[in-house]
Design an enzyme around this catalytic site. Structure first.
Site, PDB file in Angstrom:
ATOM      1  CG  ASP A 488      -1.837   1.146   1.314  1.00 52.80           C
ATOM      2  OD1 ASP A 488      -2.686   1.278   0.425  1.00 52.80           O
ATOM      3  OD2 ASP A 488      -1.719   1.935   2.278  1.00 52.80           O
ATOM      4  CD  GLU A 525      -2.201   2.077  -3.581  1.00 51.99           C
ATOM      5  OE1 GLU A 525      -3.269   2.467  -4.085  1.00 51.99           O
ATOM      6  OE2 GLU A 525      -1.949   2.173  -2.370  1.00 51.99           O
TER       7      GLU A 525
END
Length: 878
Positions: A488, A525
């Site tokens: 993340d 990400e």
């Protein structure tokens, strides 16, 4: 008070705010001082073992002791070049940090000072106090205690160990059970060289619950406190996460049958992977074929005959390789015990499809219901208890889930969140910051915790936070046999930290560790924003920076080109290649086609093709919001997708974007065409669970806390697809309710079984086509550059892709893919196909879709005829 000058009244306008920390102690010898260092002034670090330094009547109060500081020799009073390189945000324009050096005569006081309150002070020539501020200490801790990097932490077999270098004292509290008050307290030994506290214990400690009693100066409290806190290296915790538990993960009682000899599906190269993003609770919460007590749990993945597992096994047979699980570590926002949770009390299914009552009812229990995405970590290396049928069985049941998915032919990816924690400071759900206050989190210039990620940002650039990331990942890989990890907000990590993870995984071997670490895939990400943006603090793990590593980053380029607009548009109706723009010729469509072509070629920065301008263009020369669209160096750098858990589902986006009178059959075709840009391109293919069956979240653009209702994943088509479940939650969607209300009320936009089955069938065909030929995963930039091309289609809204398959595909000389995003039949002419043996791909030739079966090739003219809103694949045989 010690010091060179007696205290004097503060100068007019003195800056003495001890609640801030604008000075930074970056190594054992150097303090970075915010502002210019004045040669005539006097500087020091004031410290107090009692943590009682205050400010009153113009000067410091309390048990104040001093470490003398002198202007650093570079400048003088300037950071050295090496220090500027290590701490770039202190050297950036406008930062204006000077440098002060610890007086060698006081070097012996440094370790003691760090175990109390530290304040940096500036006095004028007369001794008057000019400035007093708190001090940020991560740099000096990393310097002084670098030896801690290899010391085992957490449950260590013979005892326990915790890194707490600033603590005055650490004790181990051993409890008789997870909730009993009775405990025994044991003193822990401090290693002054490493800052690690440890305690050895007998085998009878195994299974006991424990906490640490950490006596430490806490800036958030402004005093010395004794924090009772769980172990940052916990391997198990009690229900509710209030206590850690001593466990041996090799204990046979924590392993399902056959665990040590678990047979995994064959490993696939990262660019060959096709990944299905799935939430544990979504998977079975609405599945009536799962026993009620096991819905929304790890156990549901062990039920081979359930509707969900039957579907996952079918997807694996079609060619799906991995299931990506949203956070399954211990997170803060869902109570572990079912008895502590409250579900909505309304009959949600009976309410009108455009009503606001569903979202209001869900909101009433959102804080205590069973659903959250889980991006709010408490303990990074403990399975989440709410997903177990009993929180005390979480370890074994997590392993059973992995075994169940592996048995269905699927590898398992875990969504991990190390870039932030649920809380910092003295908050009850703060773990790291109550053990070593001010270290594990990234601090802004004034000492406040950065929160650009939504919560308290961690600082993986600090050695022991970076180590925690690596150690945690290795534990999940070795002990839980996880096959991949998705980071993340990976751009908030240093690139070096993610590469260290890769290196540690690559060192795992089947003989030594029970797993082949080289087969584990990594992606994340790579967004560039916040206080770390543009390399402000370190080289980030962003899209461009990770190029060449084979560690994937999500590509927003193809996503935006296919869907249309961006996730941040006020108007959700902006169209893209896959959402109706194909019927609107113009410069915007042409540019979107360039982005789609580049995405199909792996979004490679050096891939050259004929752009919309009619001239050759490299990927790095195609514009994306003012920057280069192409950034990847190898195809494994790119994760291609058109929808994910964030933002509206693909079906919902098409509802917003396609003309309202678009027939459902055409909506299915545009859904399939959009997904085809993912599945038939080079690079890792990533799909949100349910996209293959038109999944809707009733137009919810941010369903992280929207309960089971808006996040339904329905395996029985007779239940619909989730559309028309009421207006989405007001918190993130109310501004779009005027758009949403008439759409949700329209029965023509709710697909029936025929549409859902058709969408699933087309998706399966795309997976089988992808699996059918290695030409869809060529593996290198050079091969893609040599083999992938885009012959002119001759029509806006139509893209033709050619893959030279000679030598890589024994059955085919070449593969042609035609994406017709328009409302009419396309017939692009490809001169090279004149006289060639070309036919519709066998998978599509056998399709139950009569429309795609109409696609044809005319060898006399080299023309490929493809019906409207259809993707067709043709093979050229020798």
């Amino acid at each position: 008070m010690d010091g060179n000058l007696p205290p004097q009244p503060a100068a007019p306008g003195a800056d003495a705010d001890l609640s801030r920390a604008t000075a930074q102690w970056i190594d054992r010898d150097t303090v970075a001082w915010r502002g210019a260092v004045a040669a005539a002034n006097h500087y020091a670090l004031a410290y107090s073992p009692r943590g009682d330094i205050g400010y009153d009547r113009g000067d410091l109060t309390g048990d104040v002791r001093l470490i003398r500081l002198t202007p650093a020799p570079d400048g003088p009073g300037r950071l050295s070049d090496a220090q500027k390189a290590a701490w770039p945000h202190l050297a950036s324009p406008g930062a204006a940090y000077g440098a002060l050096t610890v007086d060698p005569r006081d070097a012996g006081l440094v370790r003691d000072a760090l175990r109390g309150q530290v304040v940096a002070i500036e006095r004028g020539p007369s001794g008057a106090l000019l400035t007093a501020t708190g001090v940020q200490i991560p740099g000096v801790l990393d310097d002084l205690y670098s030896g801690a990097a290899t010391v085992p932490l957490g449950p260590t077999g013979g005892g326990l160990a915790v890194w707490a270098p600033t603590a005055r004292q650490v004790e181990l509290a051993l409890y008789d059970g997870p909730s009993t008050d009775h405990r025994t307290v044991h003193r822990m030994r401090r290693d002054d060289a490493t800052g690690v506290w440890s305690a050895d214990g007998p085998a009878s400690w195994r299974g006991r619950h424990y906490t640490y009693l950490v006596t430490v100066y806490a800036p958030a409290a402004g005093k010395i406190v004794t924090n009772e806190v769980t172990d940052p290296y916990s391997l198990s915790v009690s229900a509710g996460s209030g206590r850690s538990q001593i466990v041996d993960l090799d204990d046979p009682s924590l392993r399902p049958e056959g665990w040590t000899a678990l047979k995994k599906p064959p490993a696939v190269r990262q660019d060959r992977a096709s990944i299905y993003e799935l939430h544990v609770r979504d998977f079975s919460a609405s599945d009536a074929t799962v026993p009620a007590a096991e819905r929304g749990t790890y156990k549901a993945f062990t039920l081979t005959g359930s509707a969900g597992m039957t579907e996952l096994r079918s997807l694996a047979e079609d060619g799906l390789t991995h299931v990506h699980l949203l956070p399954v570590f211990d997170f803060a926002t869902v109570p572990d015990r079912k008895a502590d949770r409250t579900e909505p009390g309304c009959d949600l299914a009976a309410l009108p499809p455009d009503s606001d009552r569903q979202q209001a009812c869900v909101a009433e229990t959102a804080a205590k219901d069973s659903f959250n995405w889980g991006y709010d970590p408490l303990h990074h290396t403990v399975p989440k208890g709410s997903y177990a049928t009993d929180p005390d069985r979480r370890i074994k049941e997590f392993r059973e889930m992995v075994a169940g998915l592996n048995g269905a032919g699927l590898r398992v990816v875990m969504d991990v969140v190390y870039n932030h924690t649920h809380a910092a400071g003295q908050e009850p759900t703060s773990v790291l910051d109550r053990v070593v206050p001010g270290y594990y989190h990234r601090l802004m210039d004034d000492g406040t915790v950065a929160a650009s990620t939504c919560c308290a940002n961690t600082a993986p650039e600090h050695a022991m936070m970076g180590r925690l990331v690596v150690d945690s990942i290795v534990t999940w890989a070795k002990e839980y046999k996880v096959d991949g990890f998705r980071f993340d907000l990976m751009g908030h990590h240093p690139k070096a930290n993610i590469l260290a993870v890769r290196e540690a995984l690559d060192a795992l071997t089947p003989g030594k560790d029970g797993v082949d670490g080289t087969s584990i895939i990594l992606y994340g990400e790579g967004w560039n924003f916040g206080e770390v943006a543009d390399g402000a603090r370190f080289e980030q793990a962003t899209q461009a920076n990770m190029a060449g590593t084979g560690i994937g980053t999500f590509s927003d380029r193809l996503r935006d080109a296919v869907r249309g607009g961006t996730p941040f548009d006020a108007d959700p109706g902006v169209r893209g290649f896959g959402s109706g723009l194909g019927d609107e010729p113009g410069d915007r469509l042409a540019h979107h086609e360039d982005l789609v072509k580049l995405g199909l070629a792996g979004n490679l920065r050096d891939f050259t093709f004929t752009g919309s301008s009619g001239t050759p263009v490299k990927g790095s020369e195609v514009d994306y919001n003012g920057g280069p669209a192409g950034y990847a160096a190898v195809p494994g750098d790119t994760v291609t997708y058109v929808d994910a858990h964030d933002n509206e589902t693909l079906f919902d986006a098409l509802v917003f974007k396609l003309p309202k009178d678009t027939p459902m059959a055409d909506r299915v075709r545009m859904q399939s065409l959009s997904l085809a840009t993912v599945l038939l391109g080079q690079g890792t293919a990533f799909v949100h669970a349910g996209s293959e069956r038109l999944r809707s979240k009733s137009l919810d653009r941010n369903s992280y806390d929207s309960g089971d209702w808006f996040n339904r994943l329905l395996w029985d088509c007779r239940q619909g697809n989730g559309f028309g479940g009421g207006l989405p939650p007001a918190k993130d969607n109310e501004a779009r309710w005027p758009y949403a209300r008439p759409l949700l009320a329209d029965p023509a936009l709710r697909p029936g079984c025929a549409a859902i089955r058709a969408a699933r069938a087309r998706f399966g065909e795309l997976l089988r086509i992808r699996r059918s030929s290695p030409a869809f995963s060529l593996g290198s930039a050079a091969e893609i550059g040599r083999r992938v091309s885009f012959p002119p289609s001759g029509a806006p809204g139509v893209i033709v892709m050619r893959i030279d398959a000679a030598g890589v595909d024994p059955a085919n000389q070449a593969i042609y893919v035609v994406f017709n995003a328009t409302g009419k039949t396309a017939a692009p002419a490809v001169p090279a196909l004149k006289g060639a043996r070309v036919a519709l791909h066998p998978v599509q030739a056998a399709s139950d879709d009569p429309v795609v079966r109409q696609a044809s090739a005319d060898p006399a003219t080299g023309t490929l005829a493809v019906p409207a809103r259809t993707v067709a694949v043709f093979t050229e045989t020798p």
